[in-house]
Each structure stands twice: as structure tokens, then as C-alpha cells.
Design an enzyme around this catalytic site. Structure first.
Site, PDB file in Angstrom:
ATOM      1  N   TYR A  60      11.897  -6.407  -9.288  1.00 19.66           N
ATOM      2  CA  TYR A  60      10.509  -6.151  -9.679  1.00 19.66           C
ATOM      3  C   TYR A  60      10.426  -4.930 -10.591  1.00 19.66           C
ATOM      4  O   TYR A  60       9.753  -4.957 -11.631  1.00 19.66           O
ATOM      5  CB  TYR A  60       9.669  -5.952  -8.422  1.00 19.66           C
ATOM      6  CG  TYR A  60       8.190  -5.777  -8.657  1.00 19.66           C
ATOM      7  CD1 TYR A  60       7.406  -6.847  -9.062  1.00 19.66           C
ATOM      8  CD2 TYR A  60       7.575  -4.554  -8.442  1.00 19.66           C
ATOM      9  CE1 TYR A  60       6.039  -6.703  -9.255  1.00 19.66           C
ATOM     10  CE2 TYR A  60       6.202  -4.390  -8.632  1.00 19.66           C
ATOM     11  CZ  TYR A  60       5.447  -5.465  -9.038  1.00 19.66           C
ATOM     12  OH  TYR A  60       4.094  -5.317  -9.236  1.00 19.66           O
ATOM     13  N   LYS A  76       8.994  -4.799 -14.494  1.00 20.40           N
ATOM     14  CA  LYS A  76       7.832  -3.994 -14.853  1.00 20.40           C
ATOM     15  C   LYS A  76       8.180  -2.891 -15.841  1.00 20.40           C
ATOM     16  O   LYS A  76       7.346  -2.514 -16.679  1.00 20.40           O
ATOM     17  CB  LYS A  76       7.164  -3.433 -13.591  1.00 20.40           C
ATOM     18  CG  LYS A  76       6.570  -4.513 -12.693  1.00 20.40           C
ATOM     19  CD  LYS A  76       5.609  -5.428 -13.457  1.00 20.40           C
ATOM     20  CE  LYS A  76       4.928  -6.442 -12.563  1.00 20.40           C
ATOM     21  NZ  LYS A  76       3.992  -7.325 -13.297  1.00 20.40           N
TER      22      LYS A  76
END
Length: 276
Positions: A149, A153
Site C-alpha cells: 500500500y 501511494k
């Protein structure tokens, strides 16, 4: 920018931040196309605000282009593209399968790329517009157990900042939205092993409770109005971002300690919300 009469597309509009963005845009007078891979969820969002809905899998570049083309065909322009759809995996990195790596890359990175590739040329042709990419505080700081993740991002933040420097010459704004933990379904999804997402995300940002999605949506529209480059909310997240920039070595040591605490909590079944 004022939003009355503006044409907007929101991906991941079936719940969470996406649904909140649709509500805020509609309340501000924009015409919104609510899209989601879950067509029924997108339709539910749209019914609540008298907007249009469409099934959209952001990993399908042709489908994303089709959504943009549809809005342009109906309204003559696209003013706002919200690349919001995303997923998260949480747990020890060695437990991730290649299919899970590919899924998060396809949705969180390629999904944003597809939105940009479809919307940005149209905005250049019409002489203006705004692209809003939902990133995360995970795109500005880093801690383990959500490694995939964090990677995606960071990519979204980098894409947004680089594109912004080009897009200004065309009258196109670009915003990266980087919140801490927001009250959305993602807090309770994507767990691998004993990972407890809600406790992790709140603890990592030093938050007593998750930030309200509707409040973040209002913050986002204000940031678009002011043509900001990055939006960080809440205040505690902004403080963590500043600290990471001023003392990266110390922040890294704190992240290592936080991960160890989370692992210990998973083993005992009593994961806490220690900041770090």
C-alpha cells in the site's frame, strides 16, 4: 474554481471517500458521474444525490476512457477527474502473493494512470480542468505491514507532483489527497494473517478515531478551489508528515518500533493504538 455546473467523474464512488466526494460535489452544484466496480453501490450513491452512475473497473483503460468520452459527449467537457478507487493489503510482506501484489498495483497505480491518461489530454484540449488523486499519508511516510500500500501511494504522490508541474502551463490543476486514517471500509479489509487494519492505521497516525469522510471531502473541494498541491488531514497527520521530513532517521526508528509493537499485539490478540 466554483463547482456549480462543473462536470465531474469520481471513481470508487460506491463507499467511503468516493461516496463522500460525490455528495460534496453534488451539494456544490456539480454534475457527477459516480463510478465503481460495484455497480449497485455506485447507483446507491447516485440515487442519494440525483446523479448518474456507471459500472467502472479502473484496471480497464478502455473503460476509463469510455467514461471520460461519455461525459464529454454529453456535456462537451470534463472539469474534474477524481481518481479515488483503491484497495489495501495489511500483514507481513512475505505473506503477500504475486496475485495480491499485482492487484494493488493494477488498482492503486494503474487505475490512477488510466484516469490521468483519459482525462488529462481532454483537459488540455479544453484549456482547463482539475485532476484529484487520492493518495494517503502512507504516500508521504512509511512503515511496514502495509508495504504494498505504501509503495502504491508513494507512486500516486510522485505522479501527482510531477504532473502538476507540467499541467500548470495548460491551466490544469493537480491535487494529491493524503489523509491519515479515514472512516471507510478500507480500515477493515485486506487483512492478511493477524493484521488488524483499524488499530494499525489509527495507531500509525496517532489518531483516537478515524477522520470523517464527509469532512475530508469538504477539505478536498476547498483544496481544489485554492489549487493546492497536497492536502494532508487531520492536523495530527500533518504533524507526522512534517516530523518525517525534519527527522527521517528518527522517524524510521519509530516506524520499526511501531511495527514490532503491532506484531506483538497480533500475537497476544491485544493490538493497541500506539503512535509511531
Amino acid at each position: 474554481m466554483t463547482f456549480a455546473g462543473k462536470q465531474a467523474i469520481v471513481t470508487g464512488a460506491g463507499s467511503g471517500i468516493g461516496a463522500a466526494l460525490c455528495r460534496a460535489l453534488a451539494a456544490a452544484g456539480a454534475e457527477v458521474l459516480c463510478t465503481d466496480v460495484d455497480a449497485a453501490a455506485a447507483e446507491a450513491t447516485a440515487r442519494g444525490i440525483d446523479a448518474r452512475a456507471a459500472h467502472l473497473d479502473v484496471t480497464d483503460a478502455a473503460a476509463v476512457q469510455g467514461a471520460v468520452d461519455d461525459v464529454v459527449a454529453c456535456a462537451g467537457r470534463l472539469d474534474l477527474m477524481f481518481n479515488n478507487a483503491g484497495i489495501s493489503w495489511g500483514g507481513d510482506t512475505e505473506l503477500l502473493t504475486l496475485d495480491q501484489w499485482n492487484a494493488i498495483i493494477d488498482i492503486n497505480i494503474r487505475g490512477v494512470v488510466h484516469g490521468v491518461a483519459a482525462a488529462y489530454p481532454q483537459m488540455i484540449r479544453q484549456g482547463g480542468g482539475h485532476i484529484v488523486n487520492t493518495a494517503s499519508m502512507a504516500g508521504l511516510t512509511a512503515a511496514g505491514l502495509v508495504t504494498s500500500y505504501v509503495m502504491t501511494k508513494h507512486a500516486v504522490v510522485g505522479l501527482s507532483q510531477a504532473l502538476r508541474s507540467e499541467a500548470a502551463a495548460h491551466g490544469v490543476g493537480v491535487l494529491a489527497v493524503c489523509p491519515g486514517a479515514v472512516e471507510t471500509p478500507i480500515l477493515d479489509k485486506g487483512a492478511i494473517g493477524g493484521f488488524v487494519g483499524r488499530n494499525y492505521y489509527l495507531g500509525a497516525r496517532g489518531m483516537a478515531k478515524a477522520y470523517d469522510a464527509d469532512r475530508l471531502a469538504q477539505d478536498t473541494l476547498r483544496a481544489v478551489e485554492r489549487n493546492k498541491a497536497i492536502l494532508v488531514r487531520p492536523r495530527s497527520a500533518h504533524g507526522a508528515w512534517l516530523f518525517a521530513r525534519l527527522a527521517p532517521g528518527l522517524m524510521g526508528r519509530m516506524a520499526t518500533r511501531f511495527v514490532a509493537q503491532q506484531r506483538a499485539g497480533q500475537q497476544t490478540g491485544a493490538v493497541g493504538a500506539d503512535s509511531g
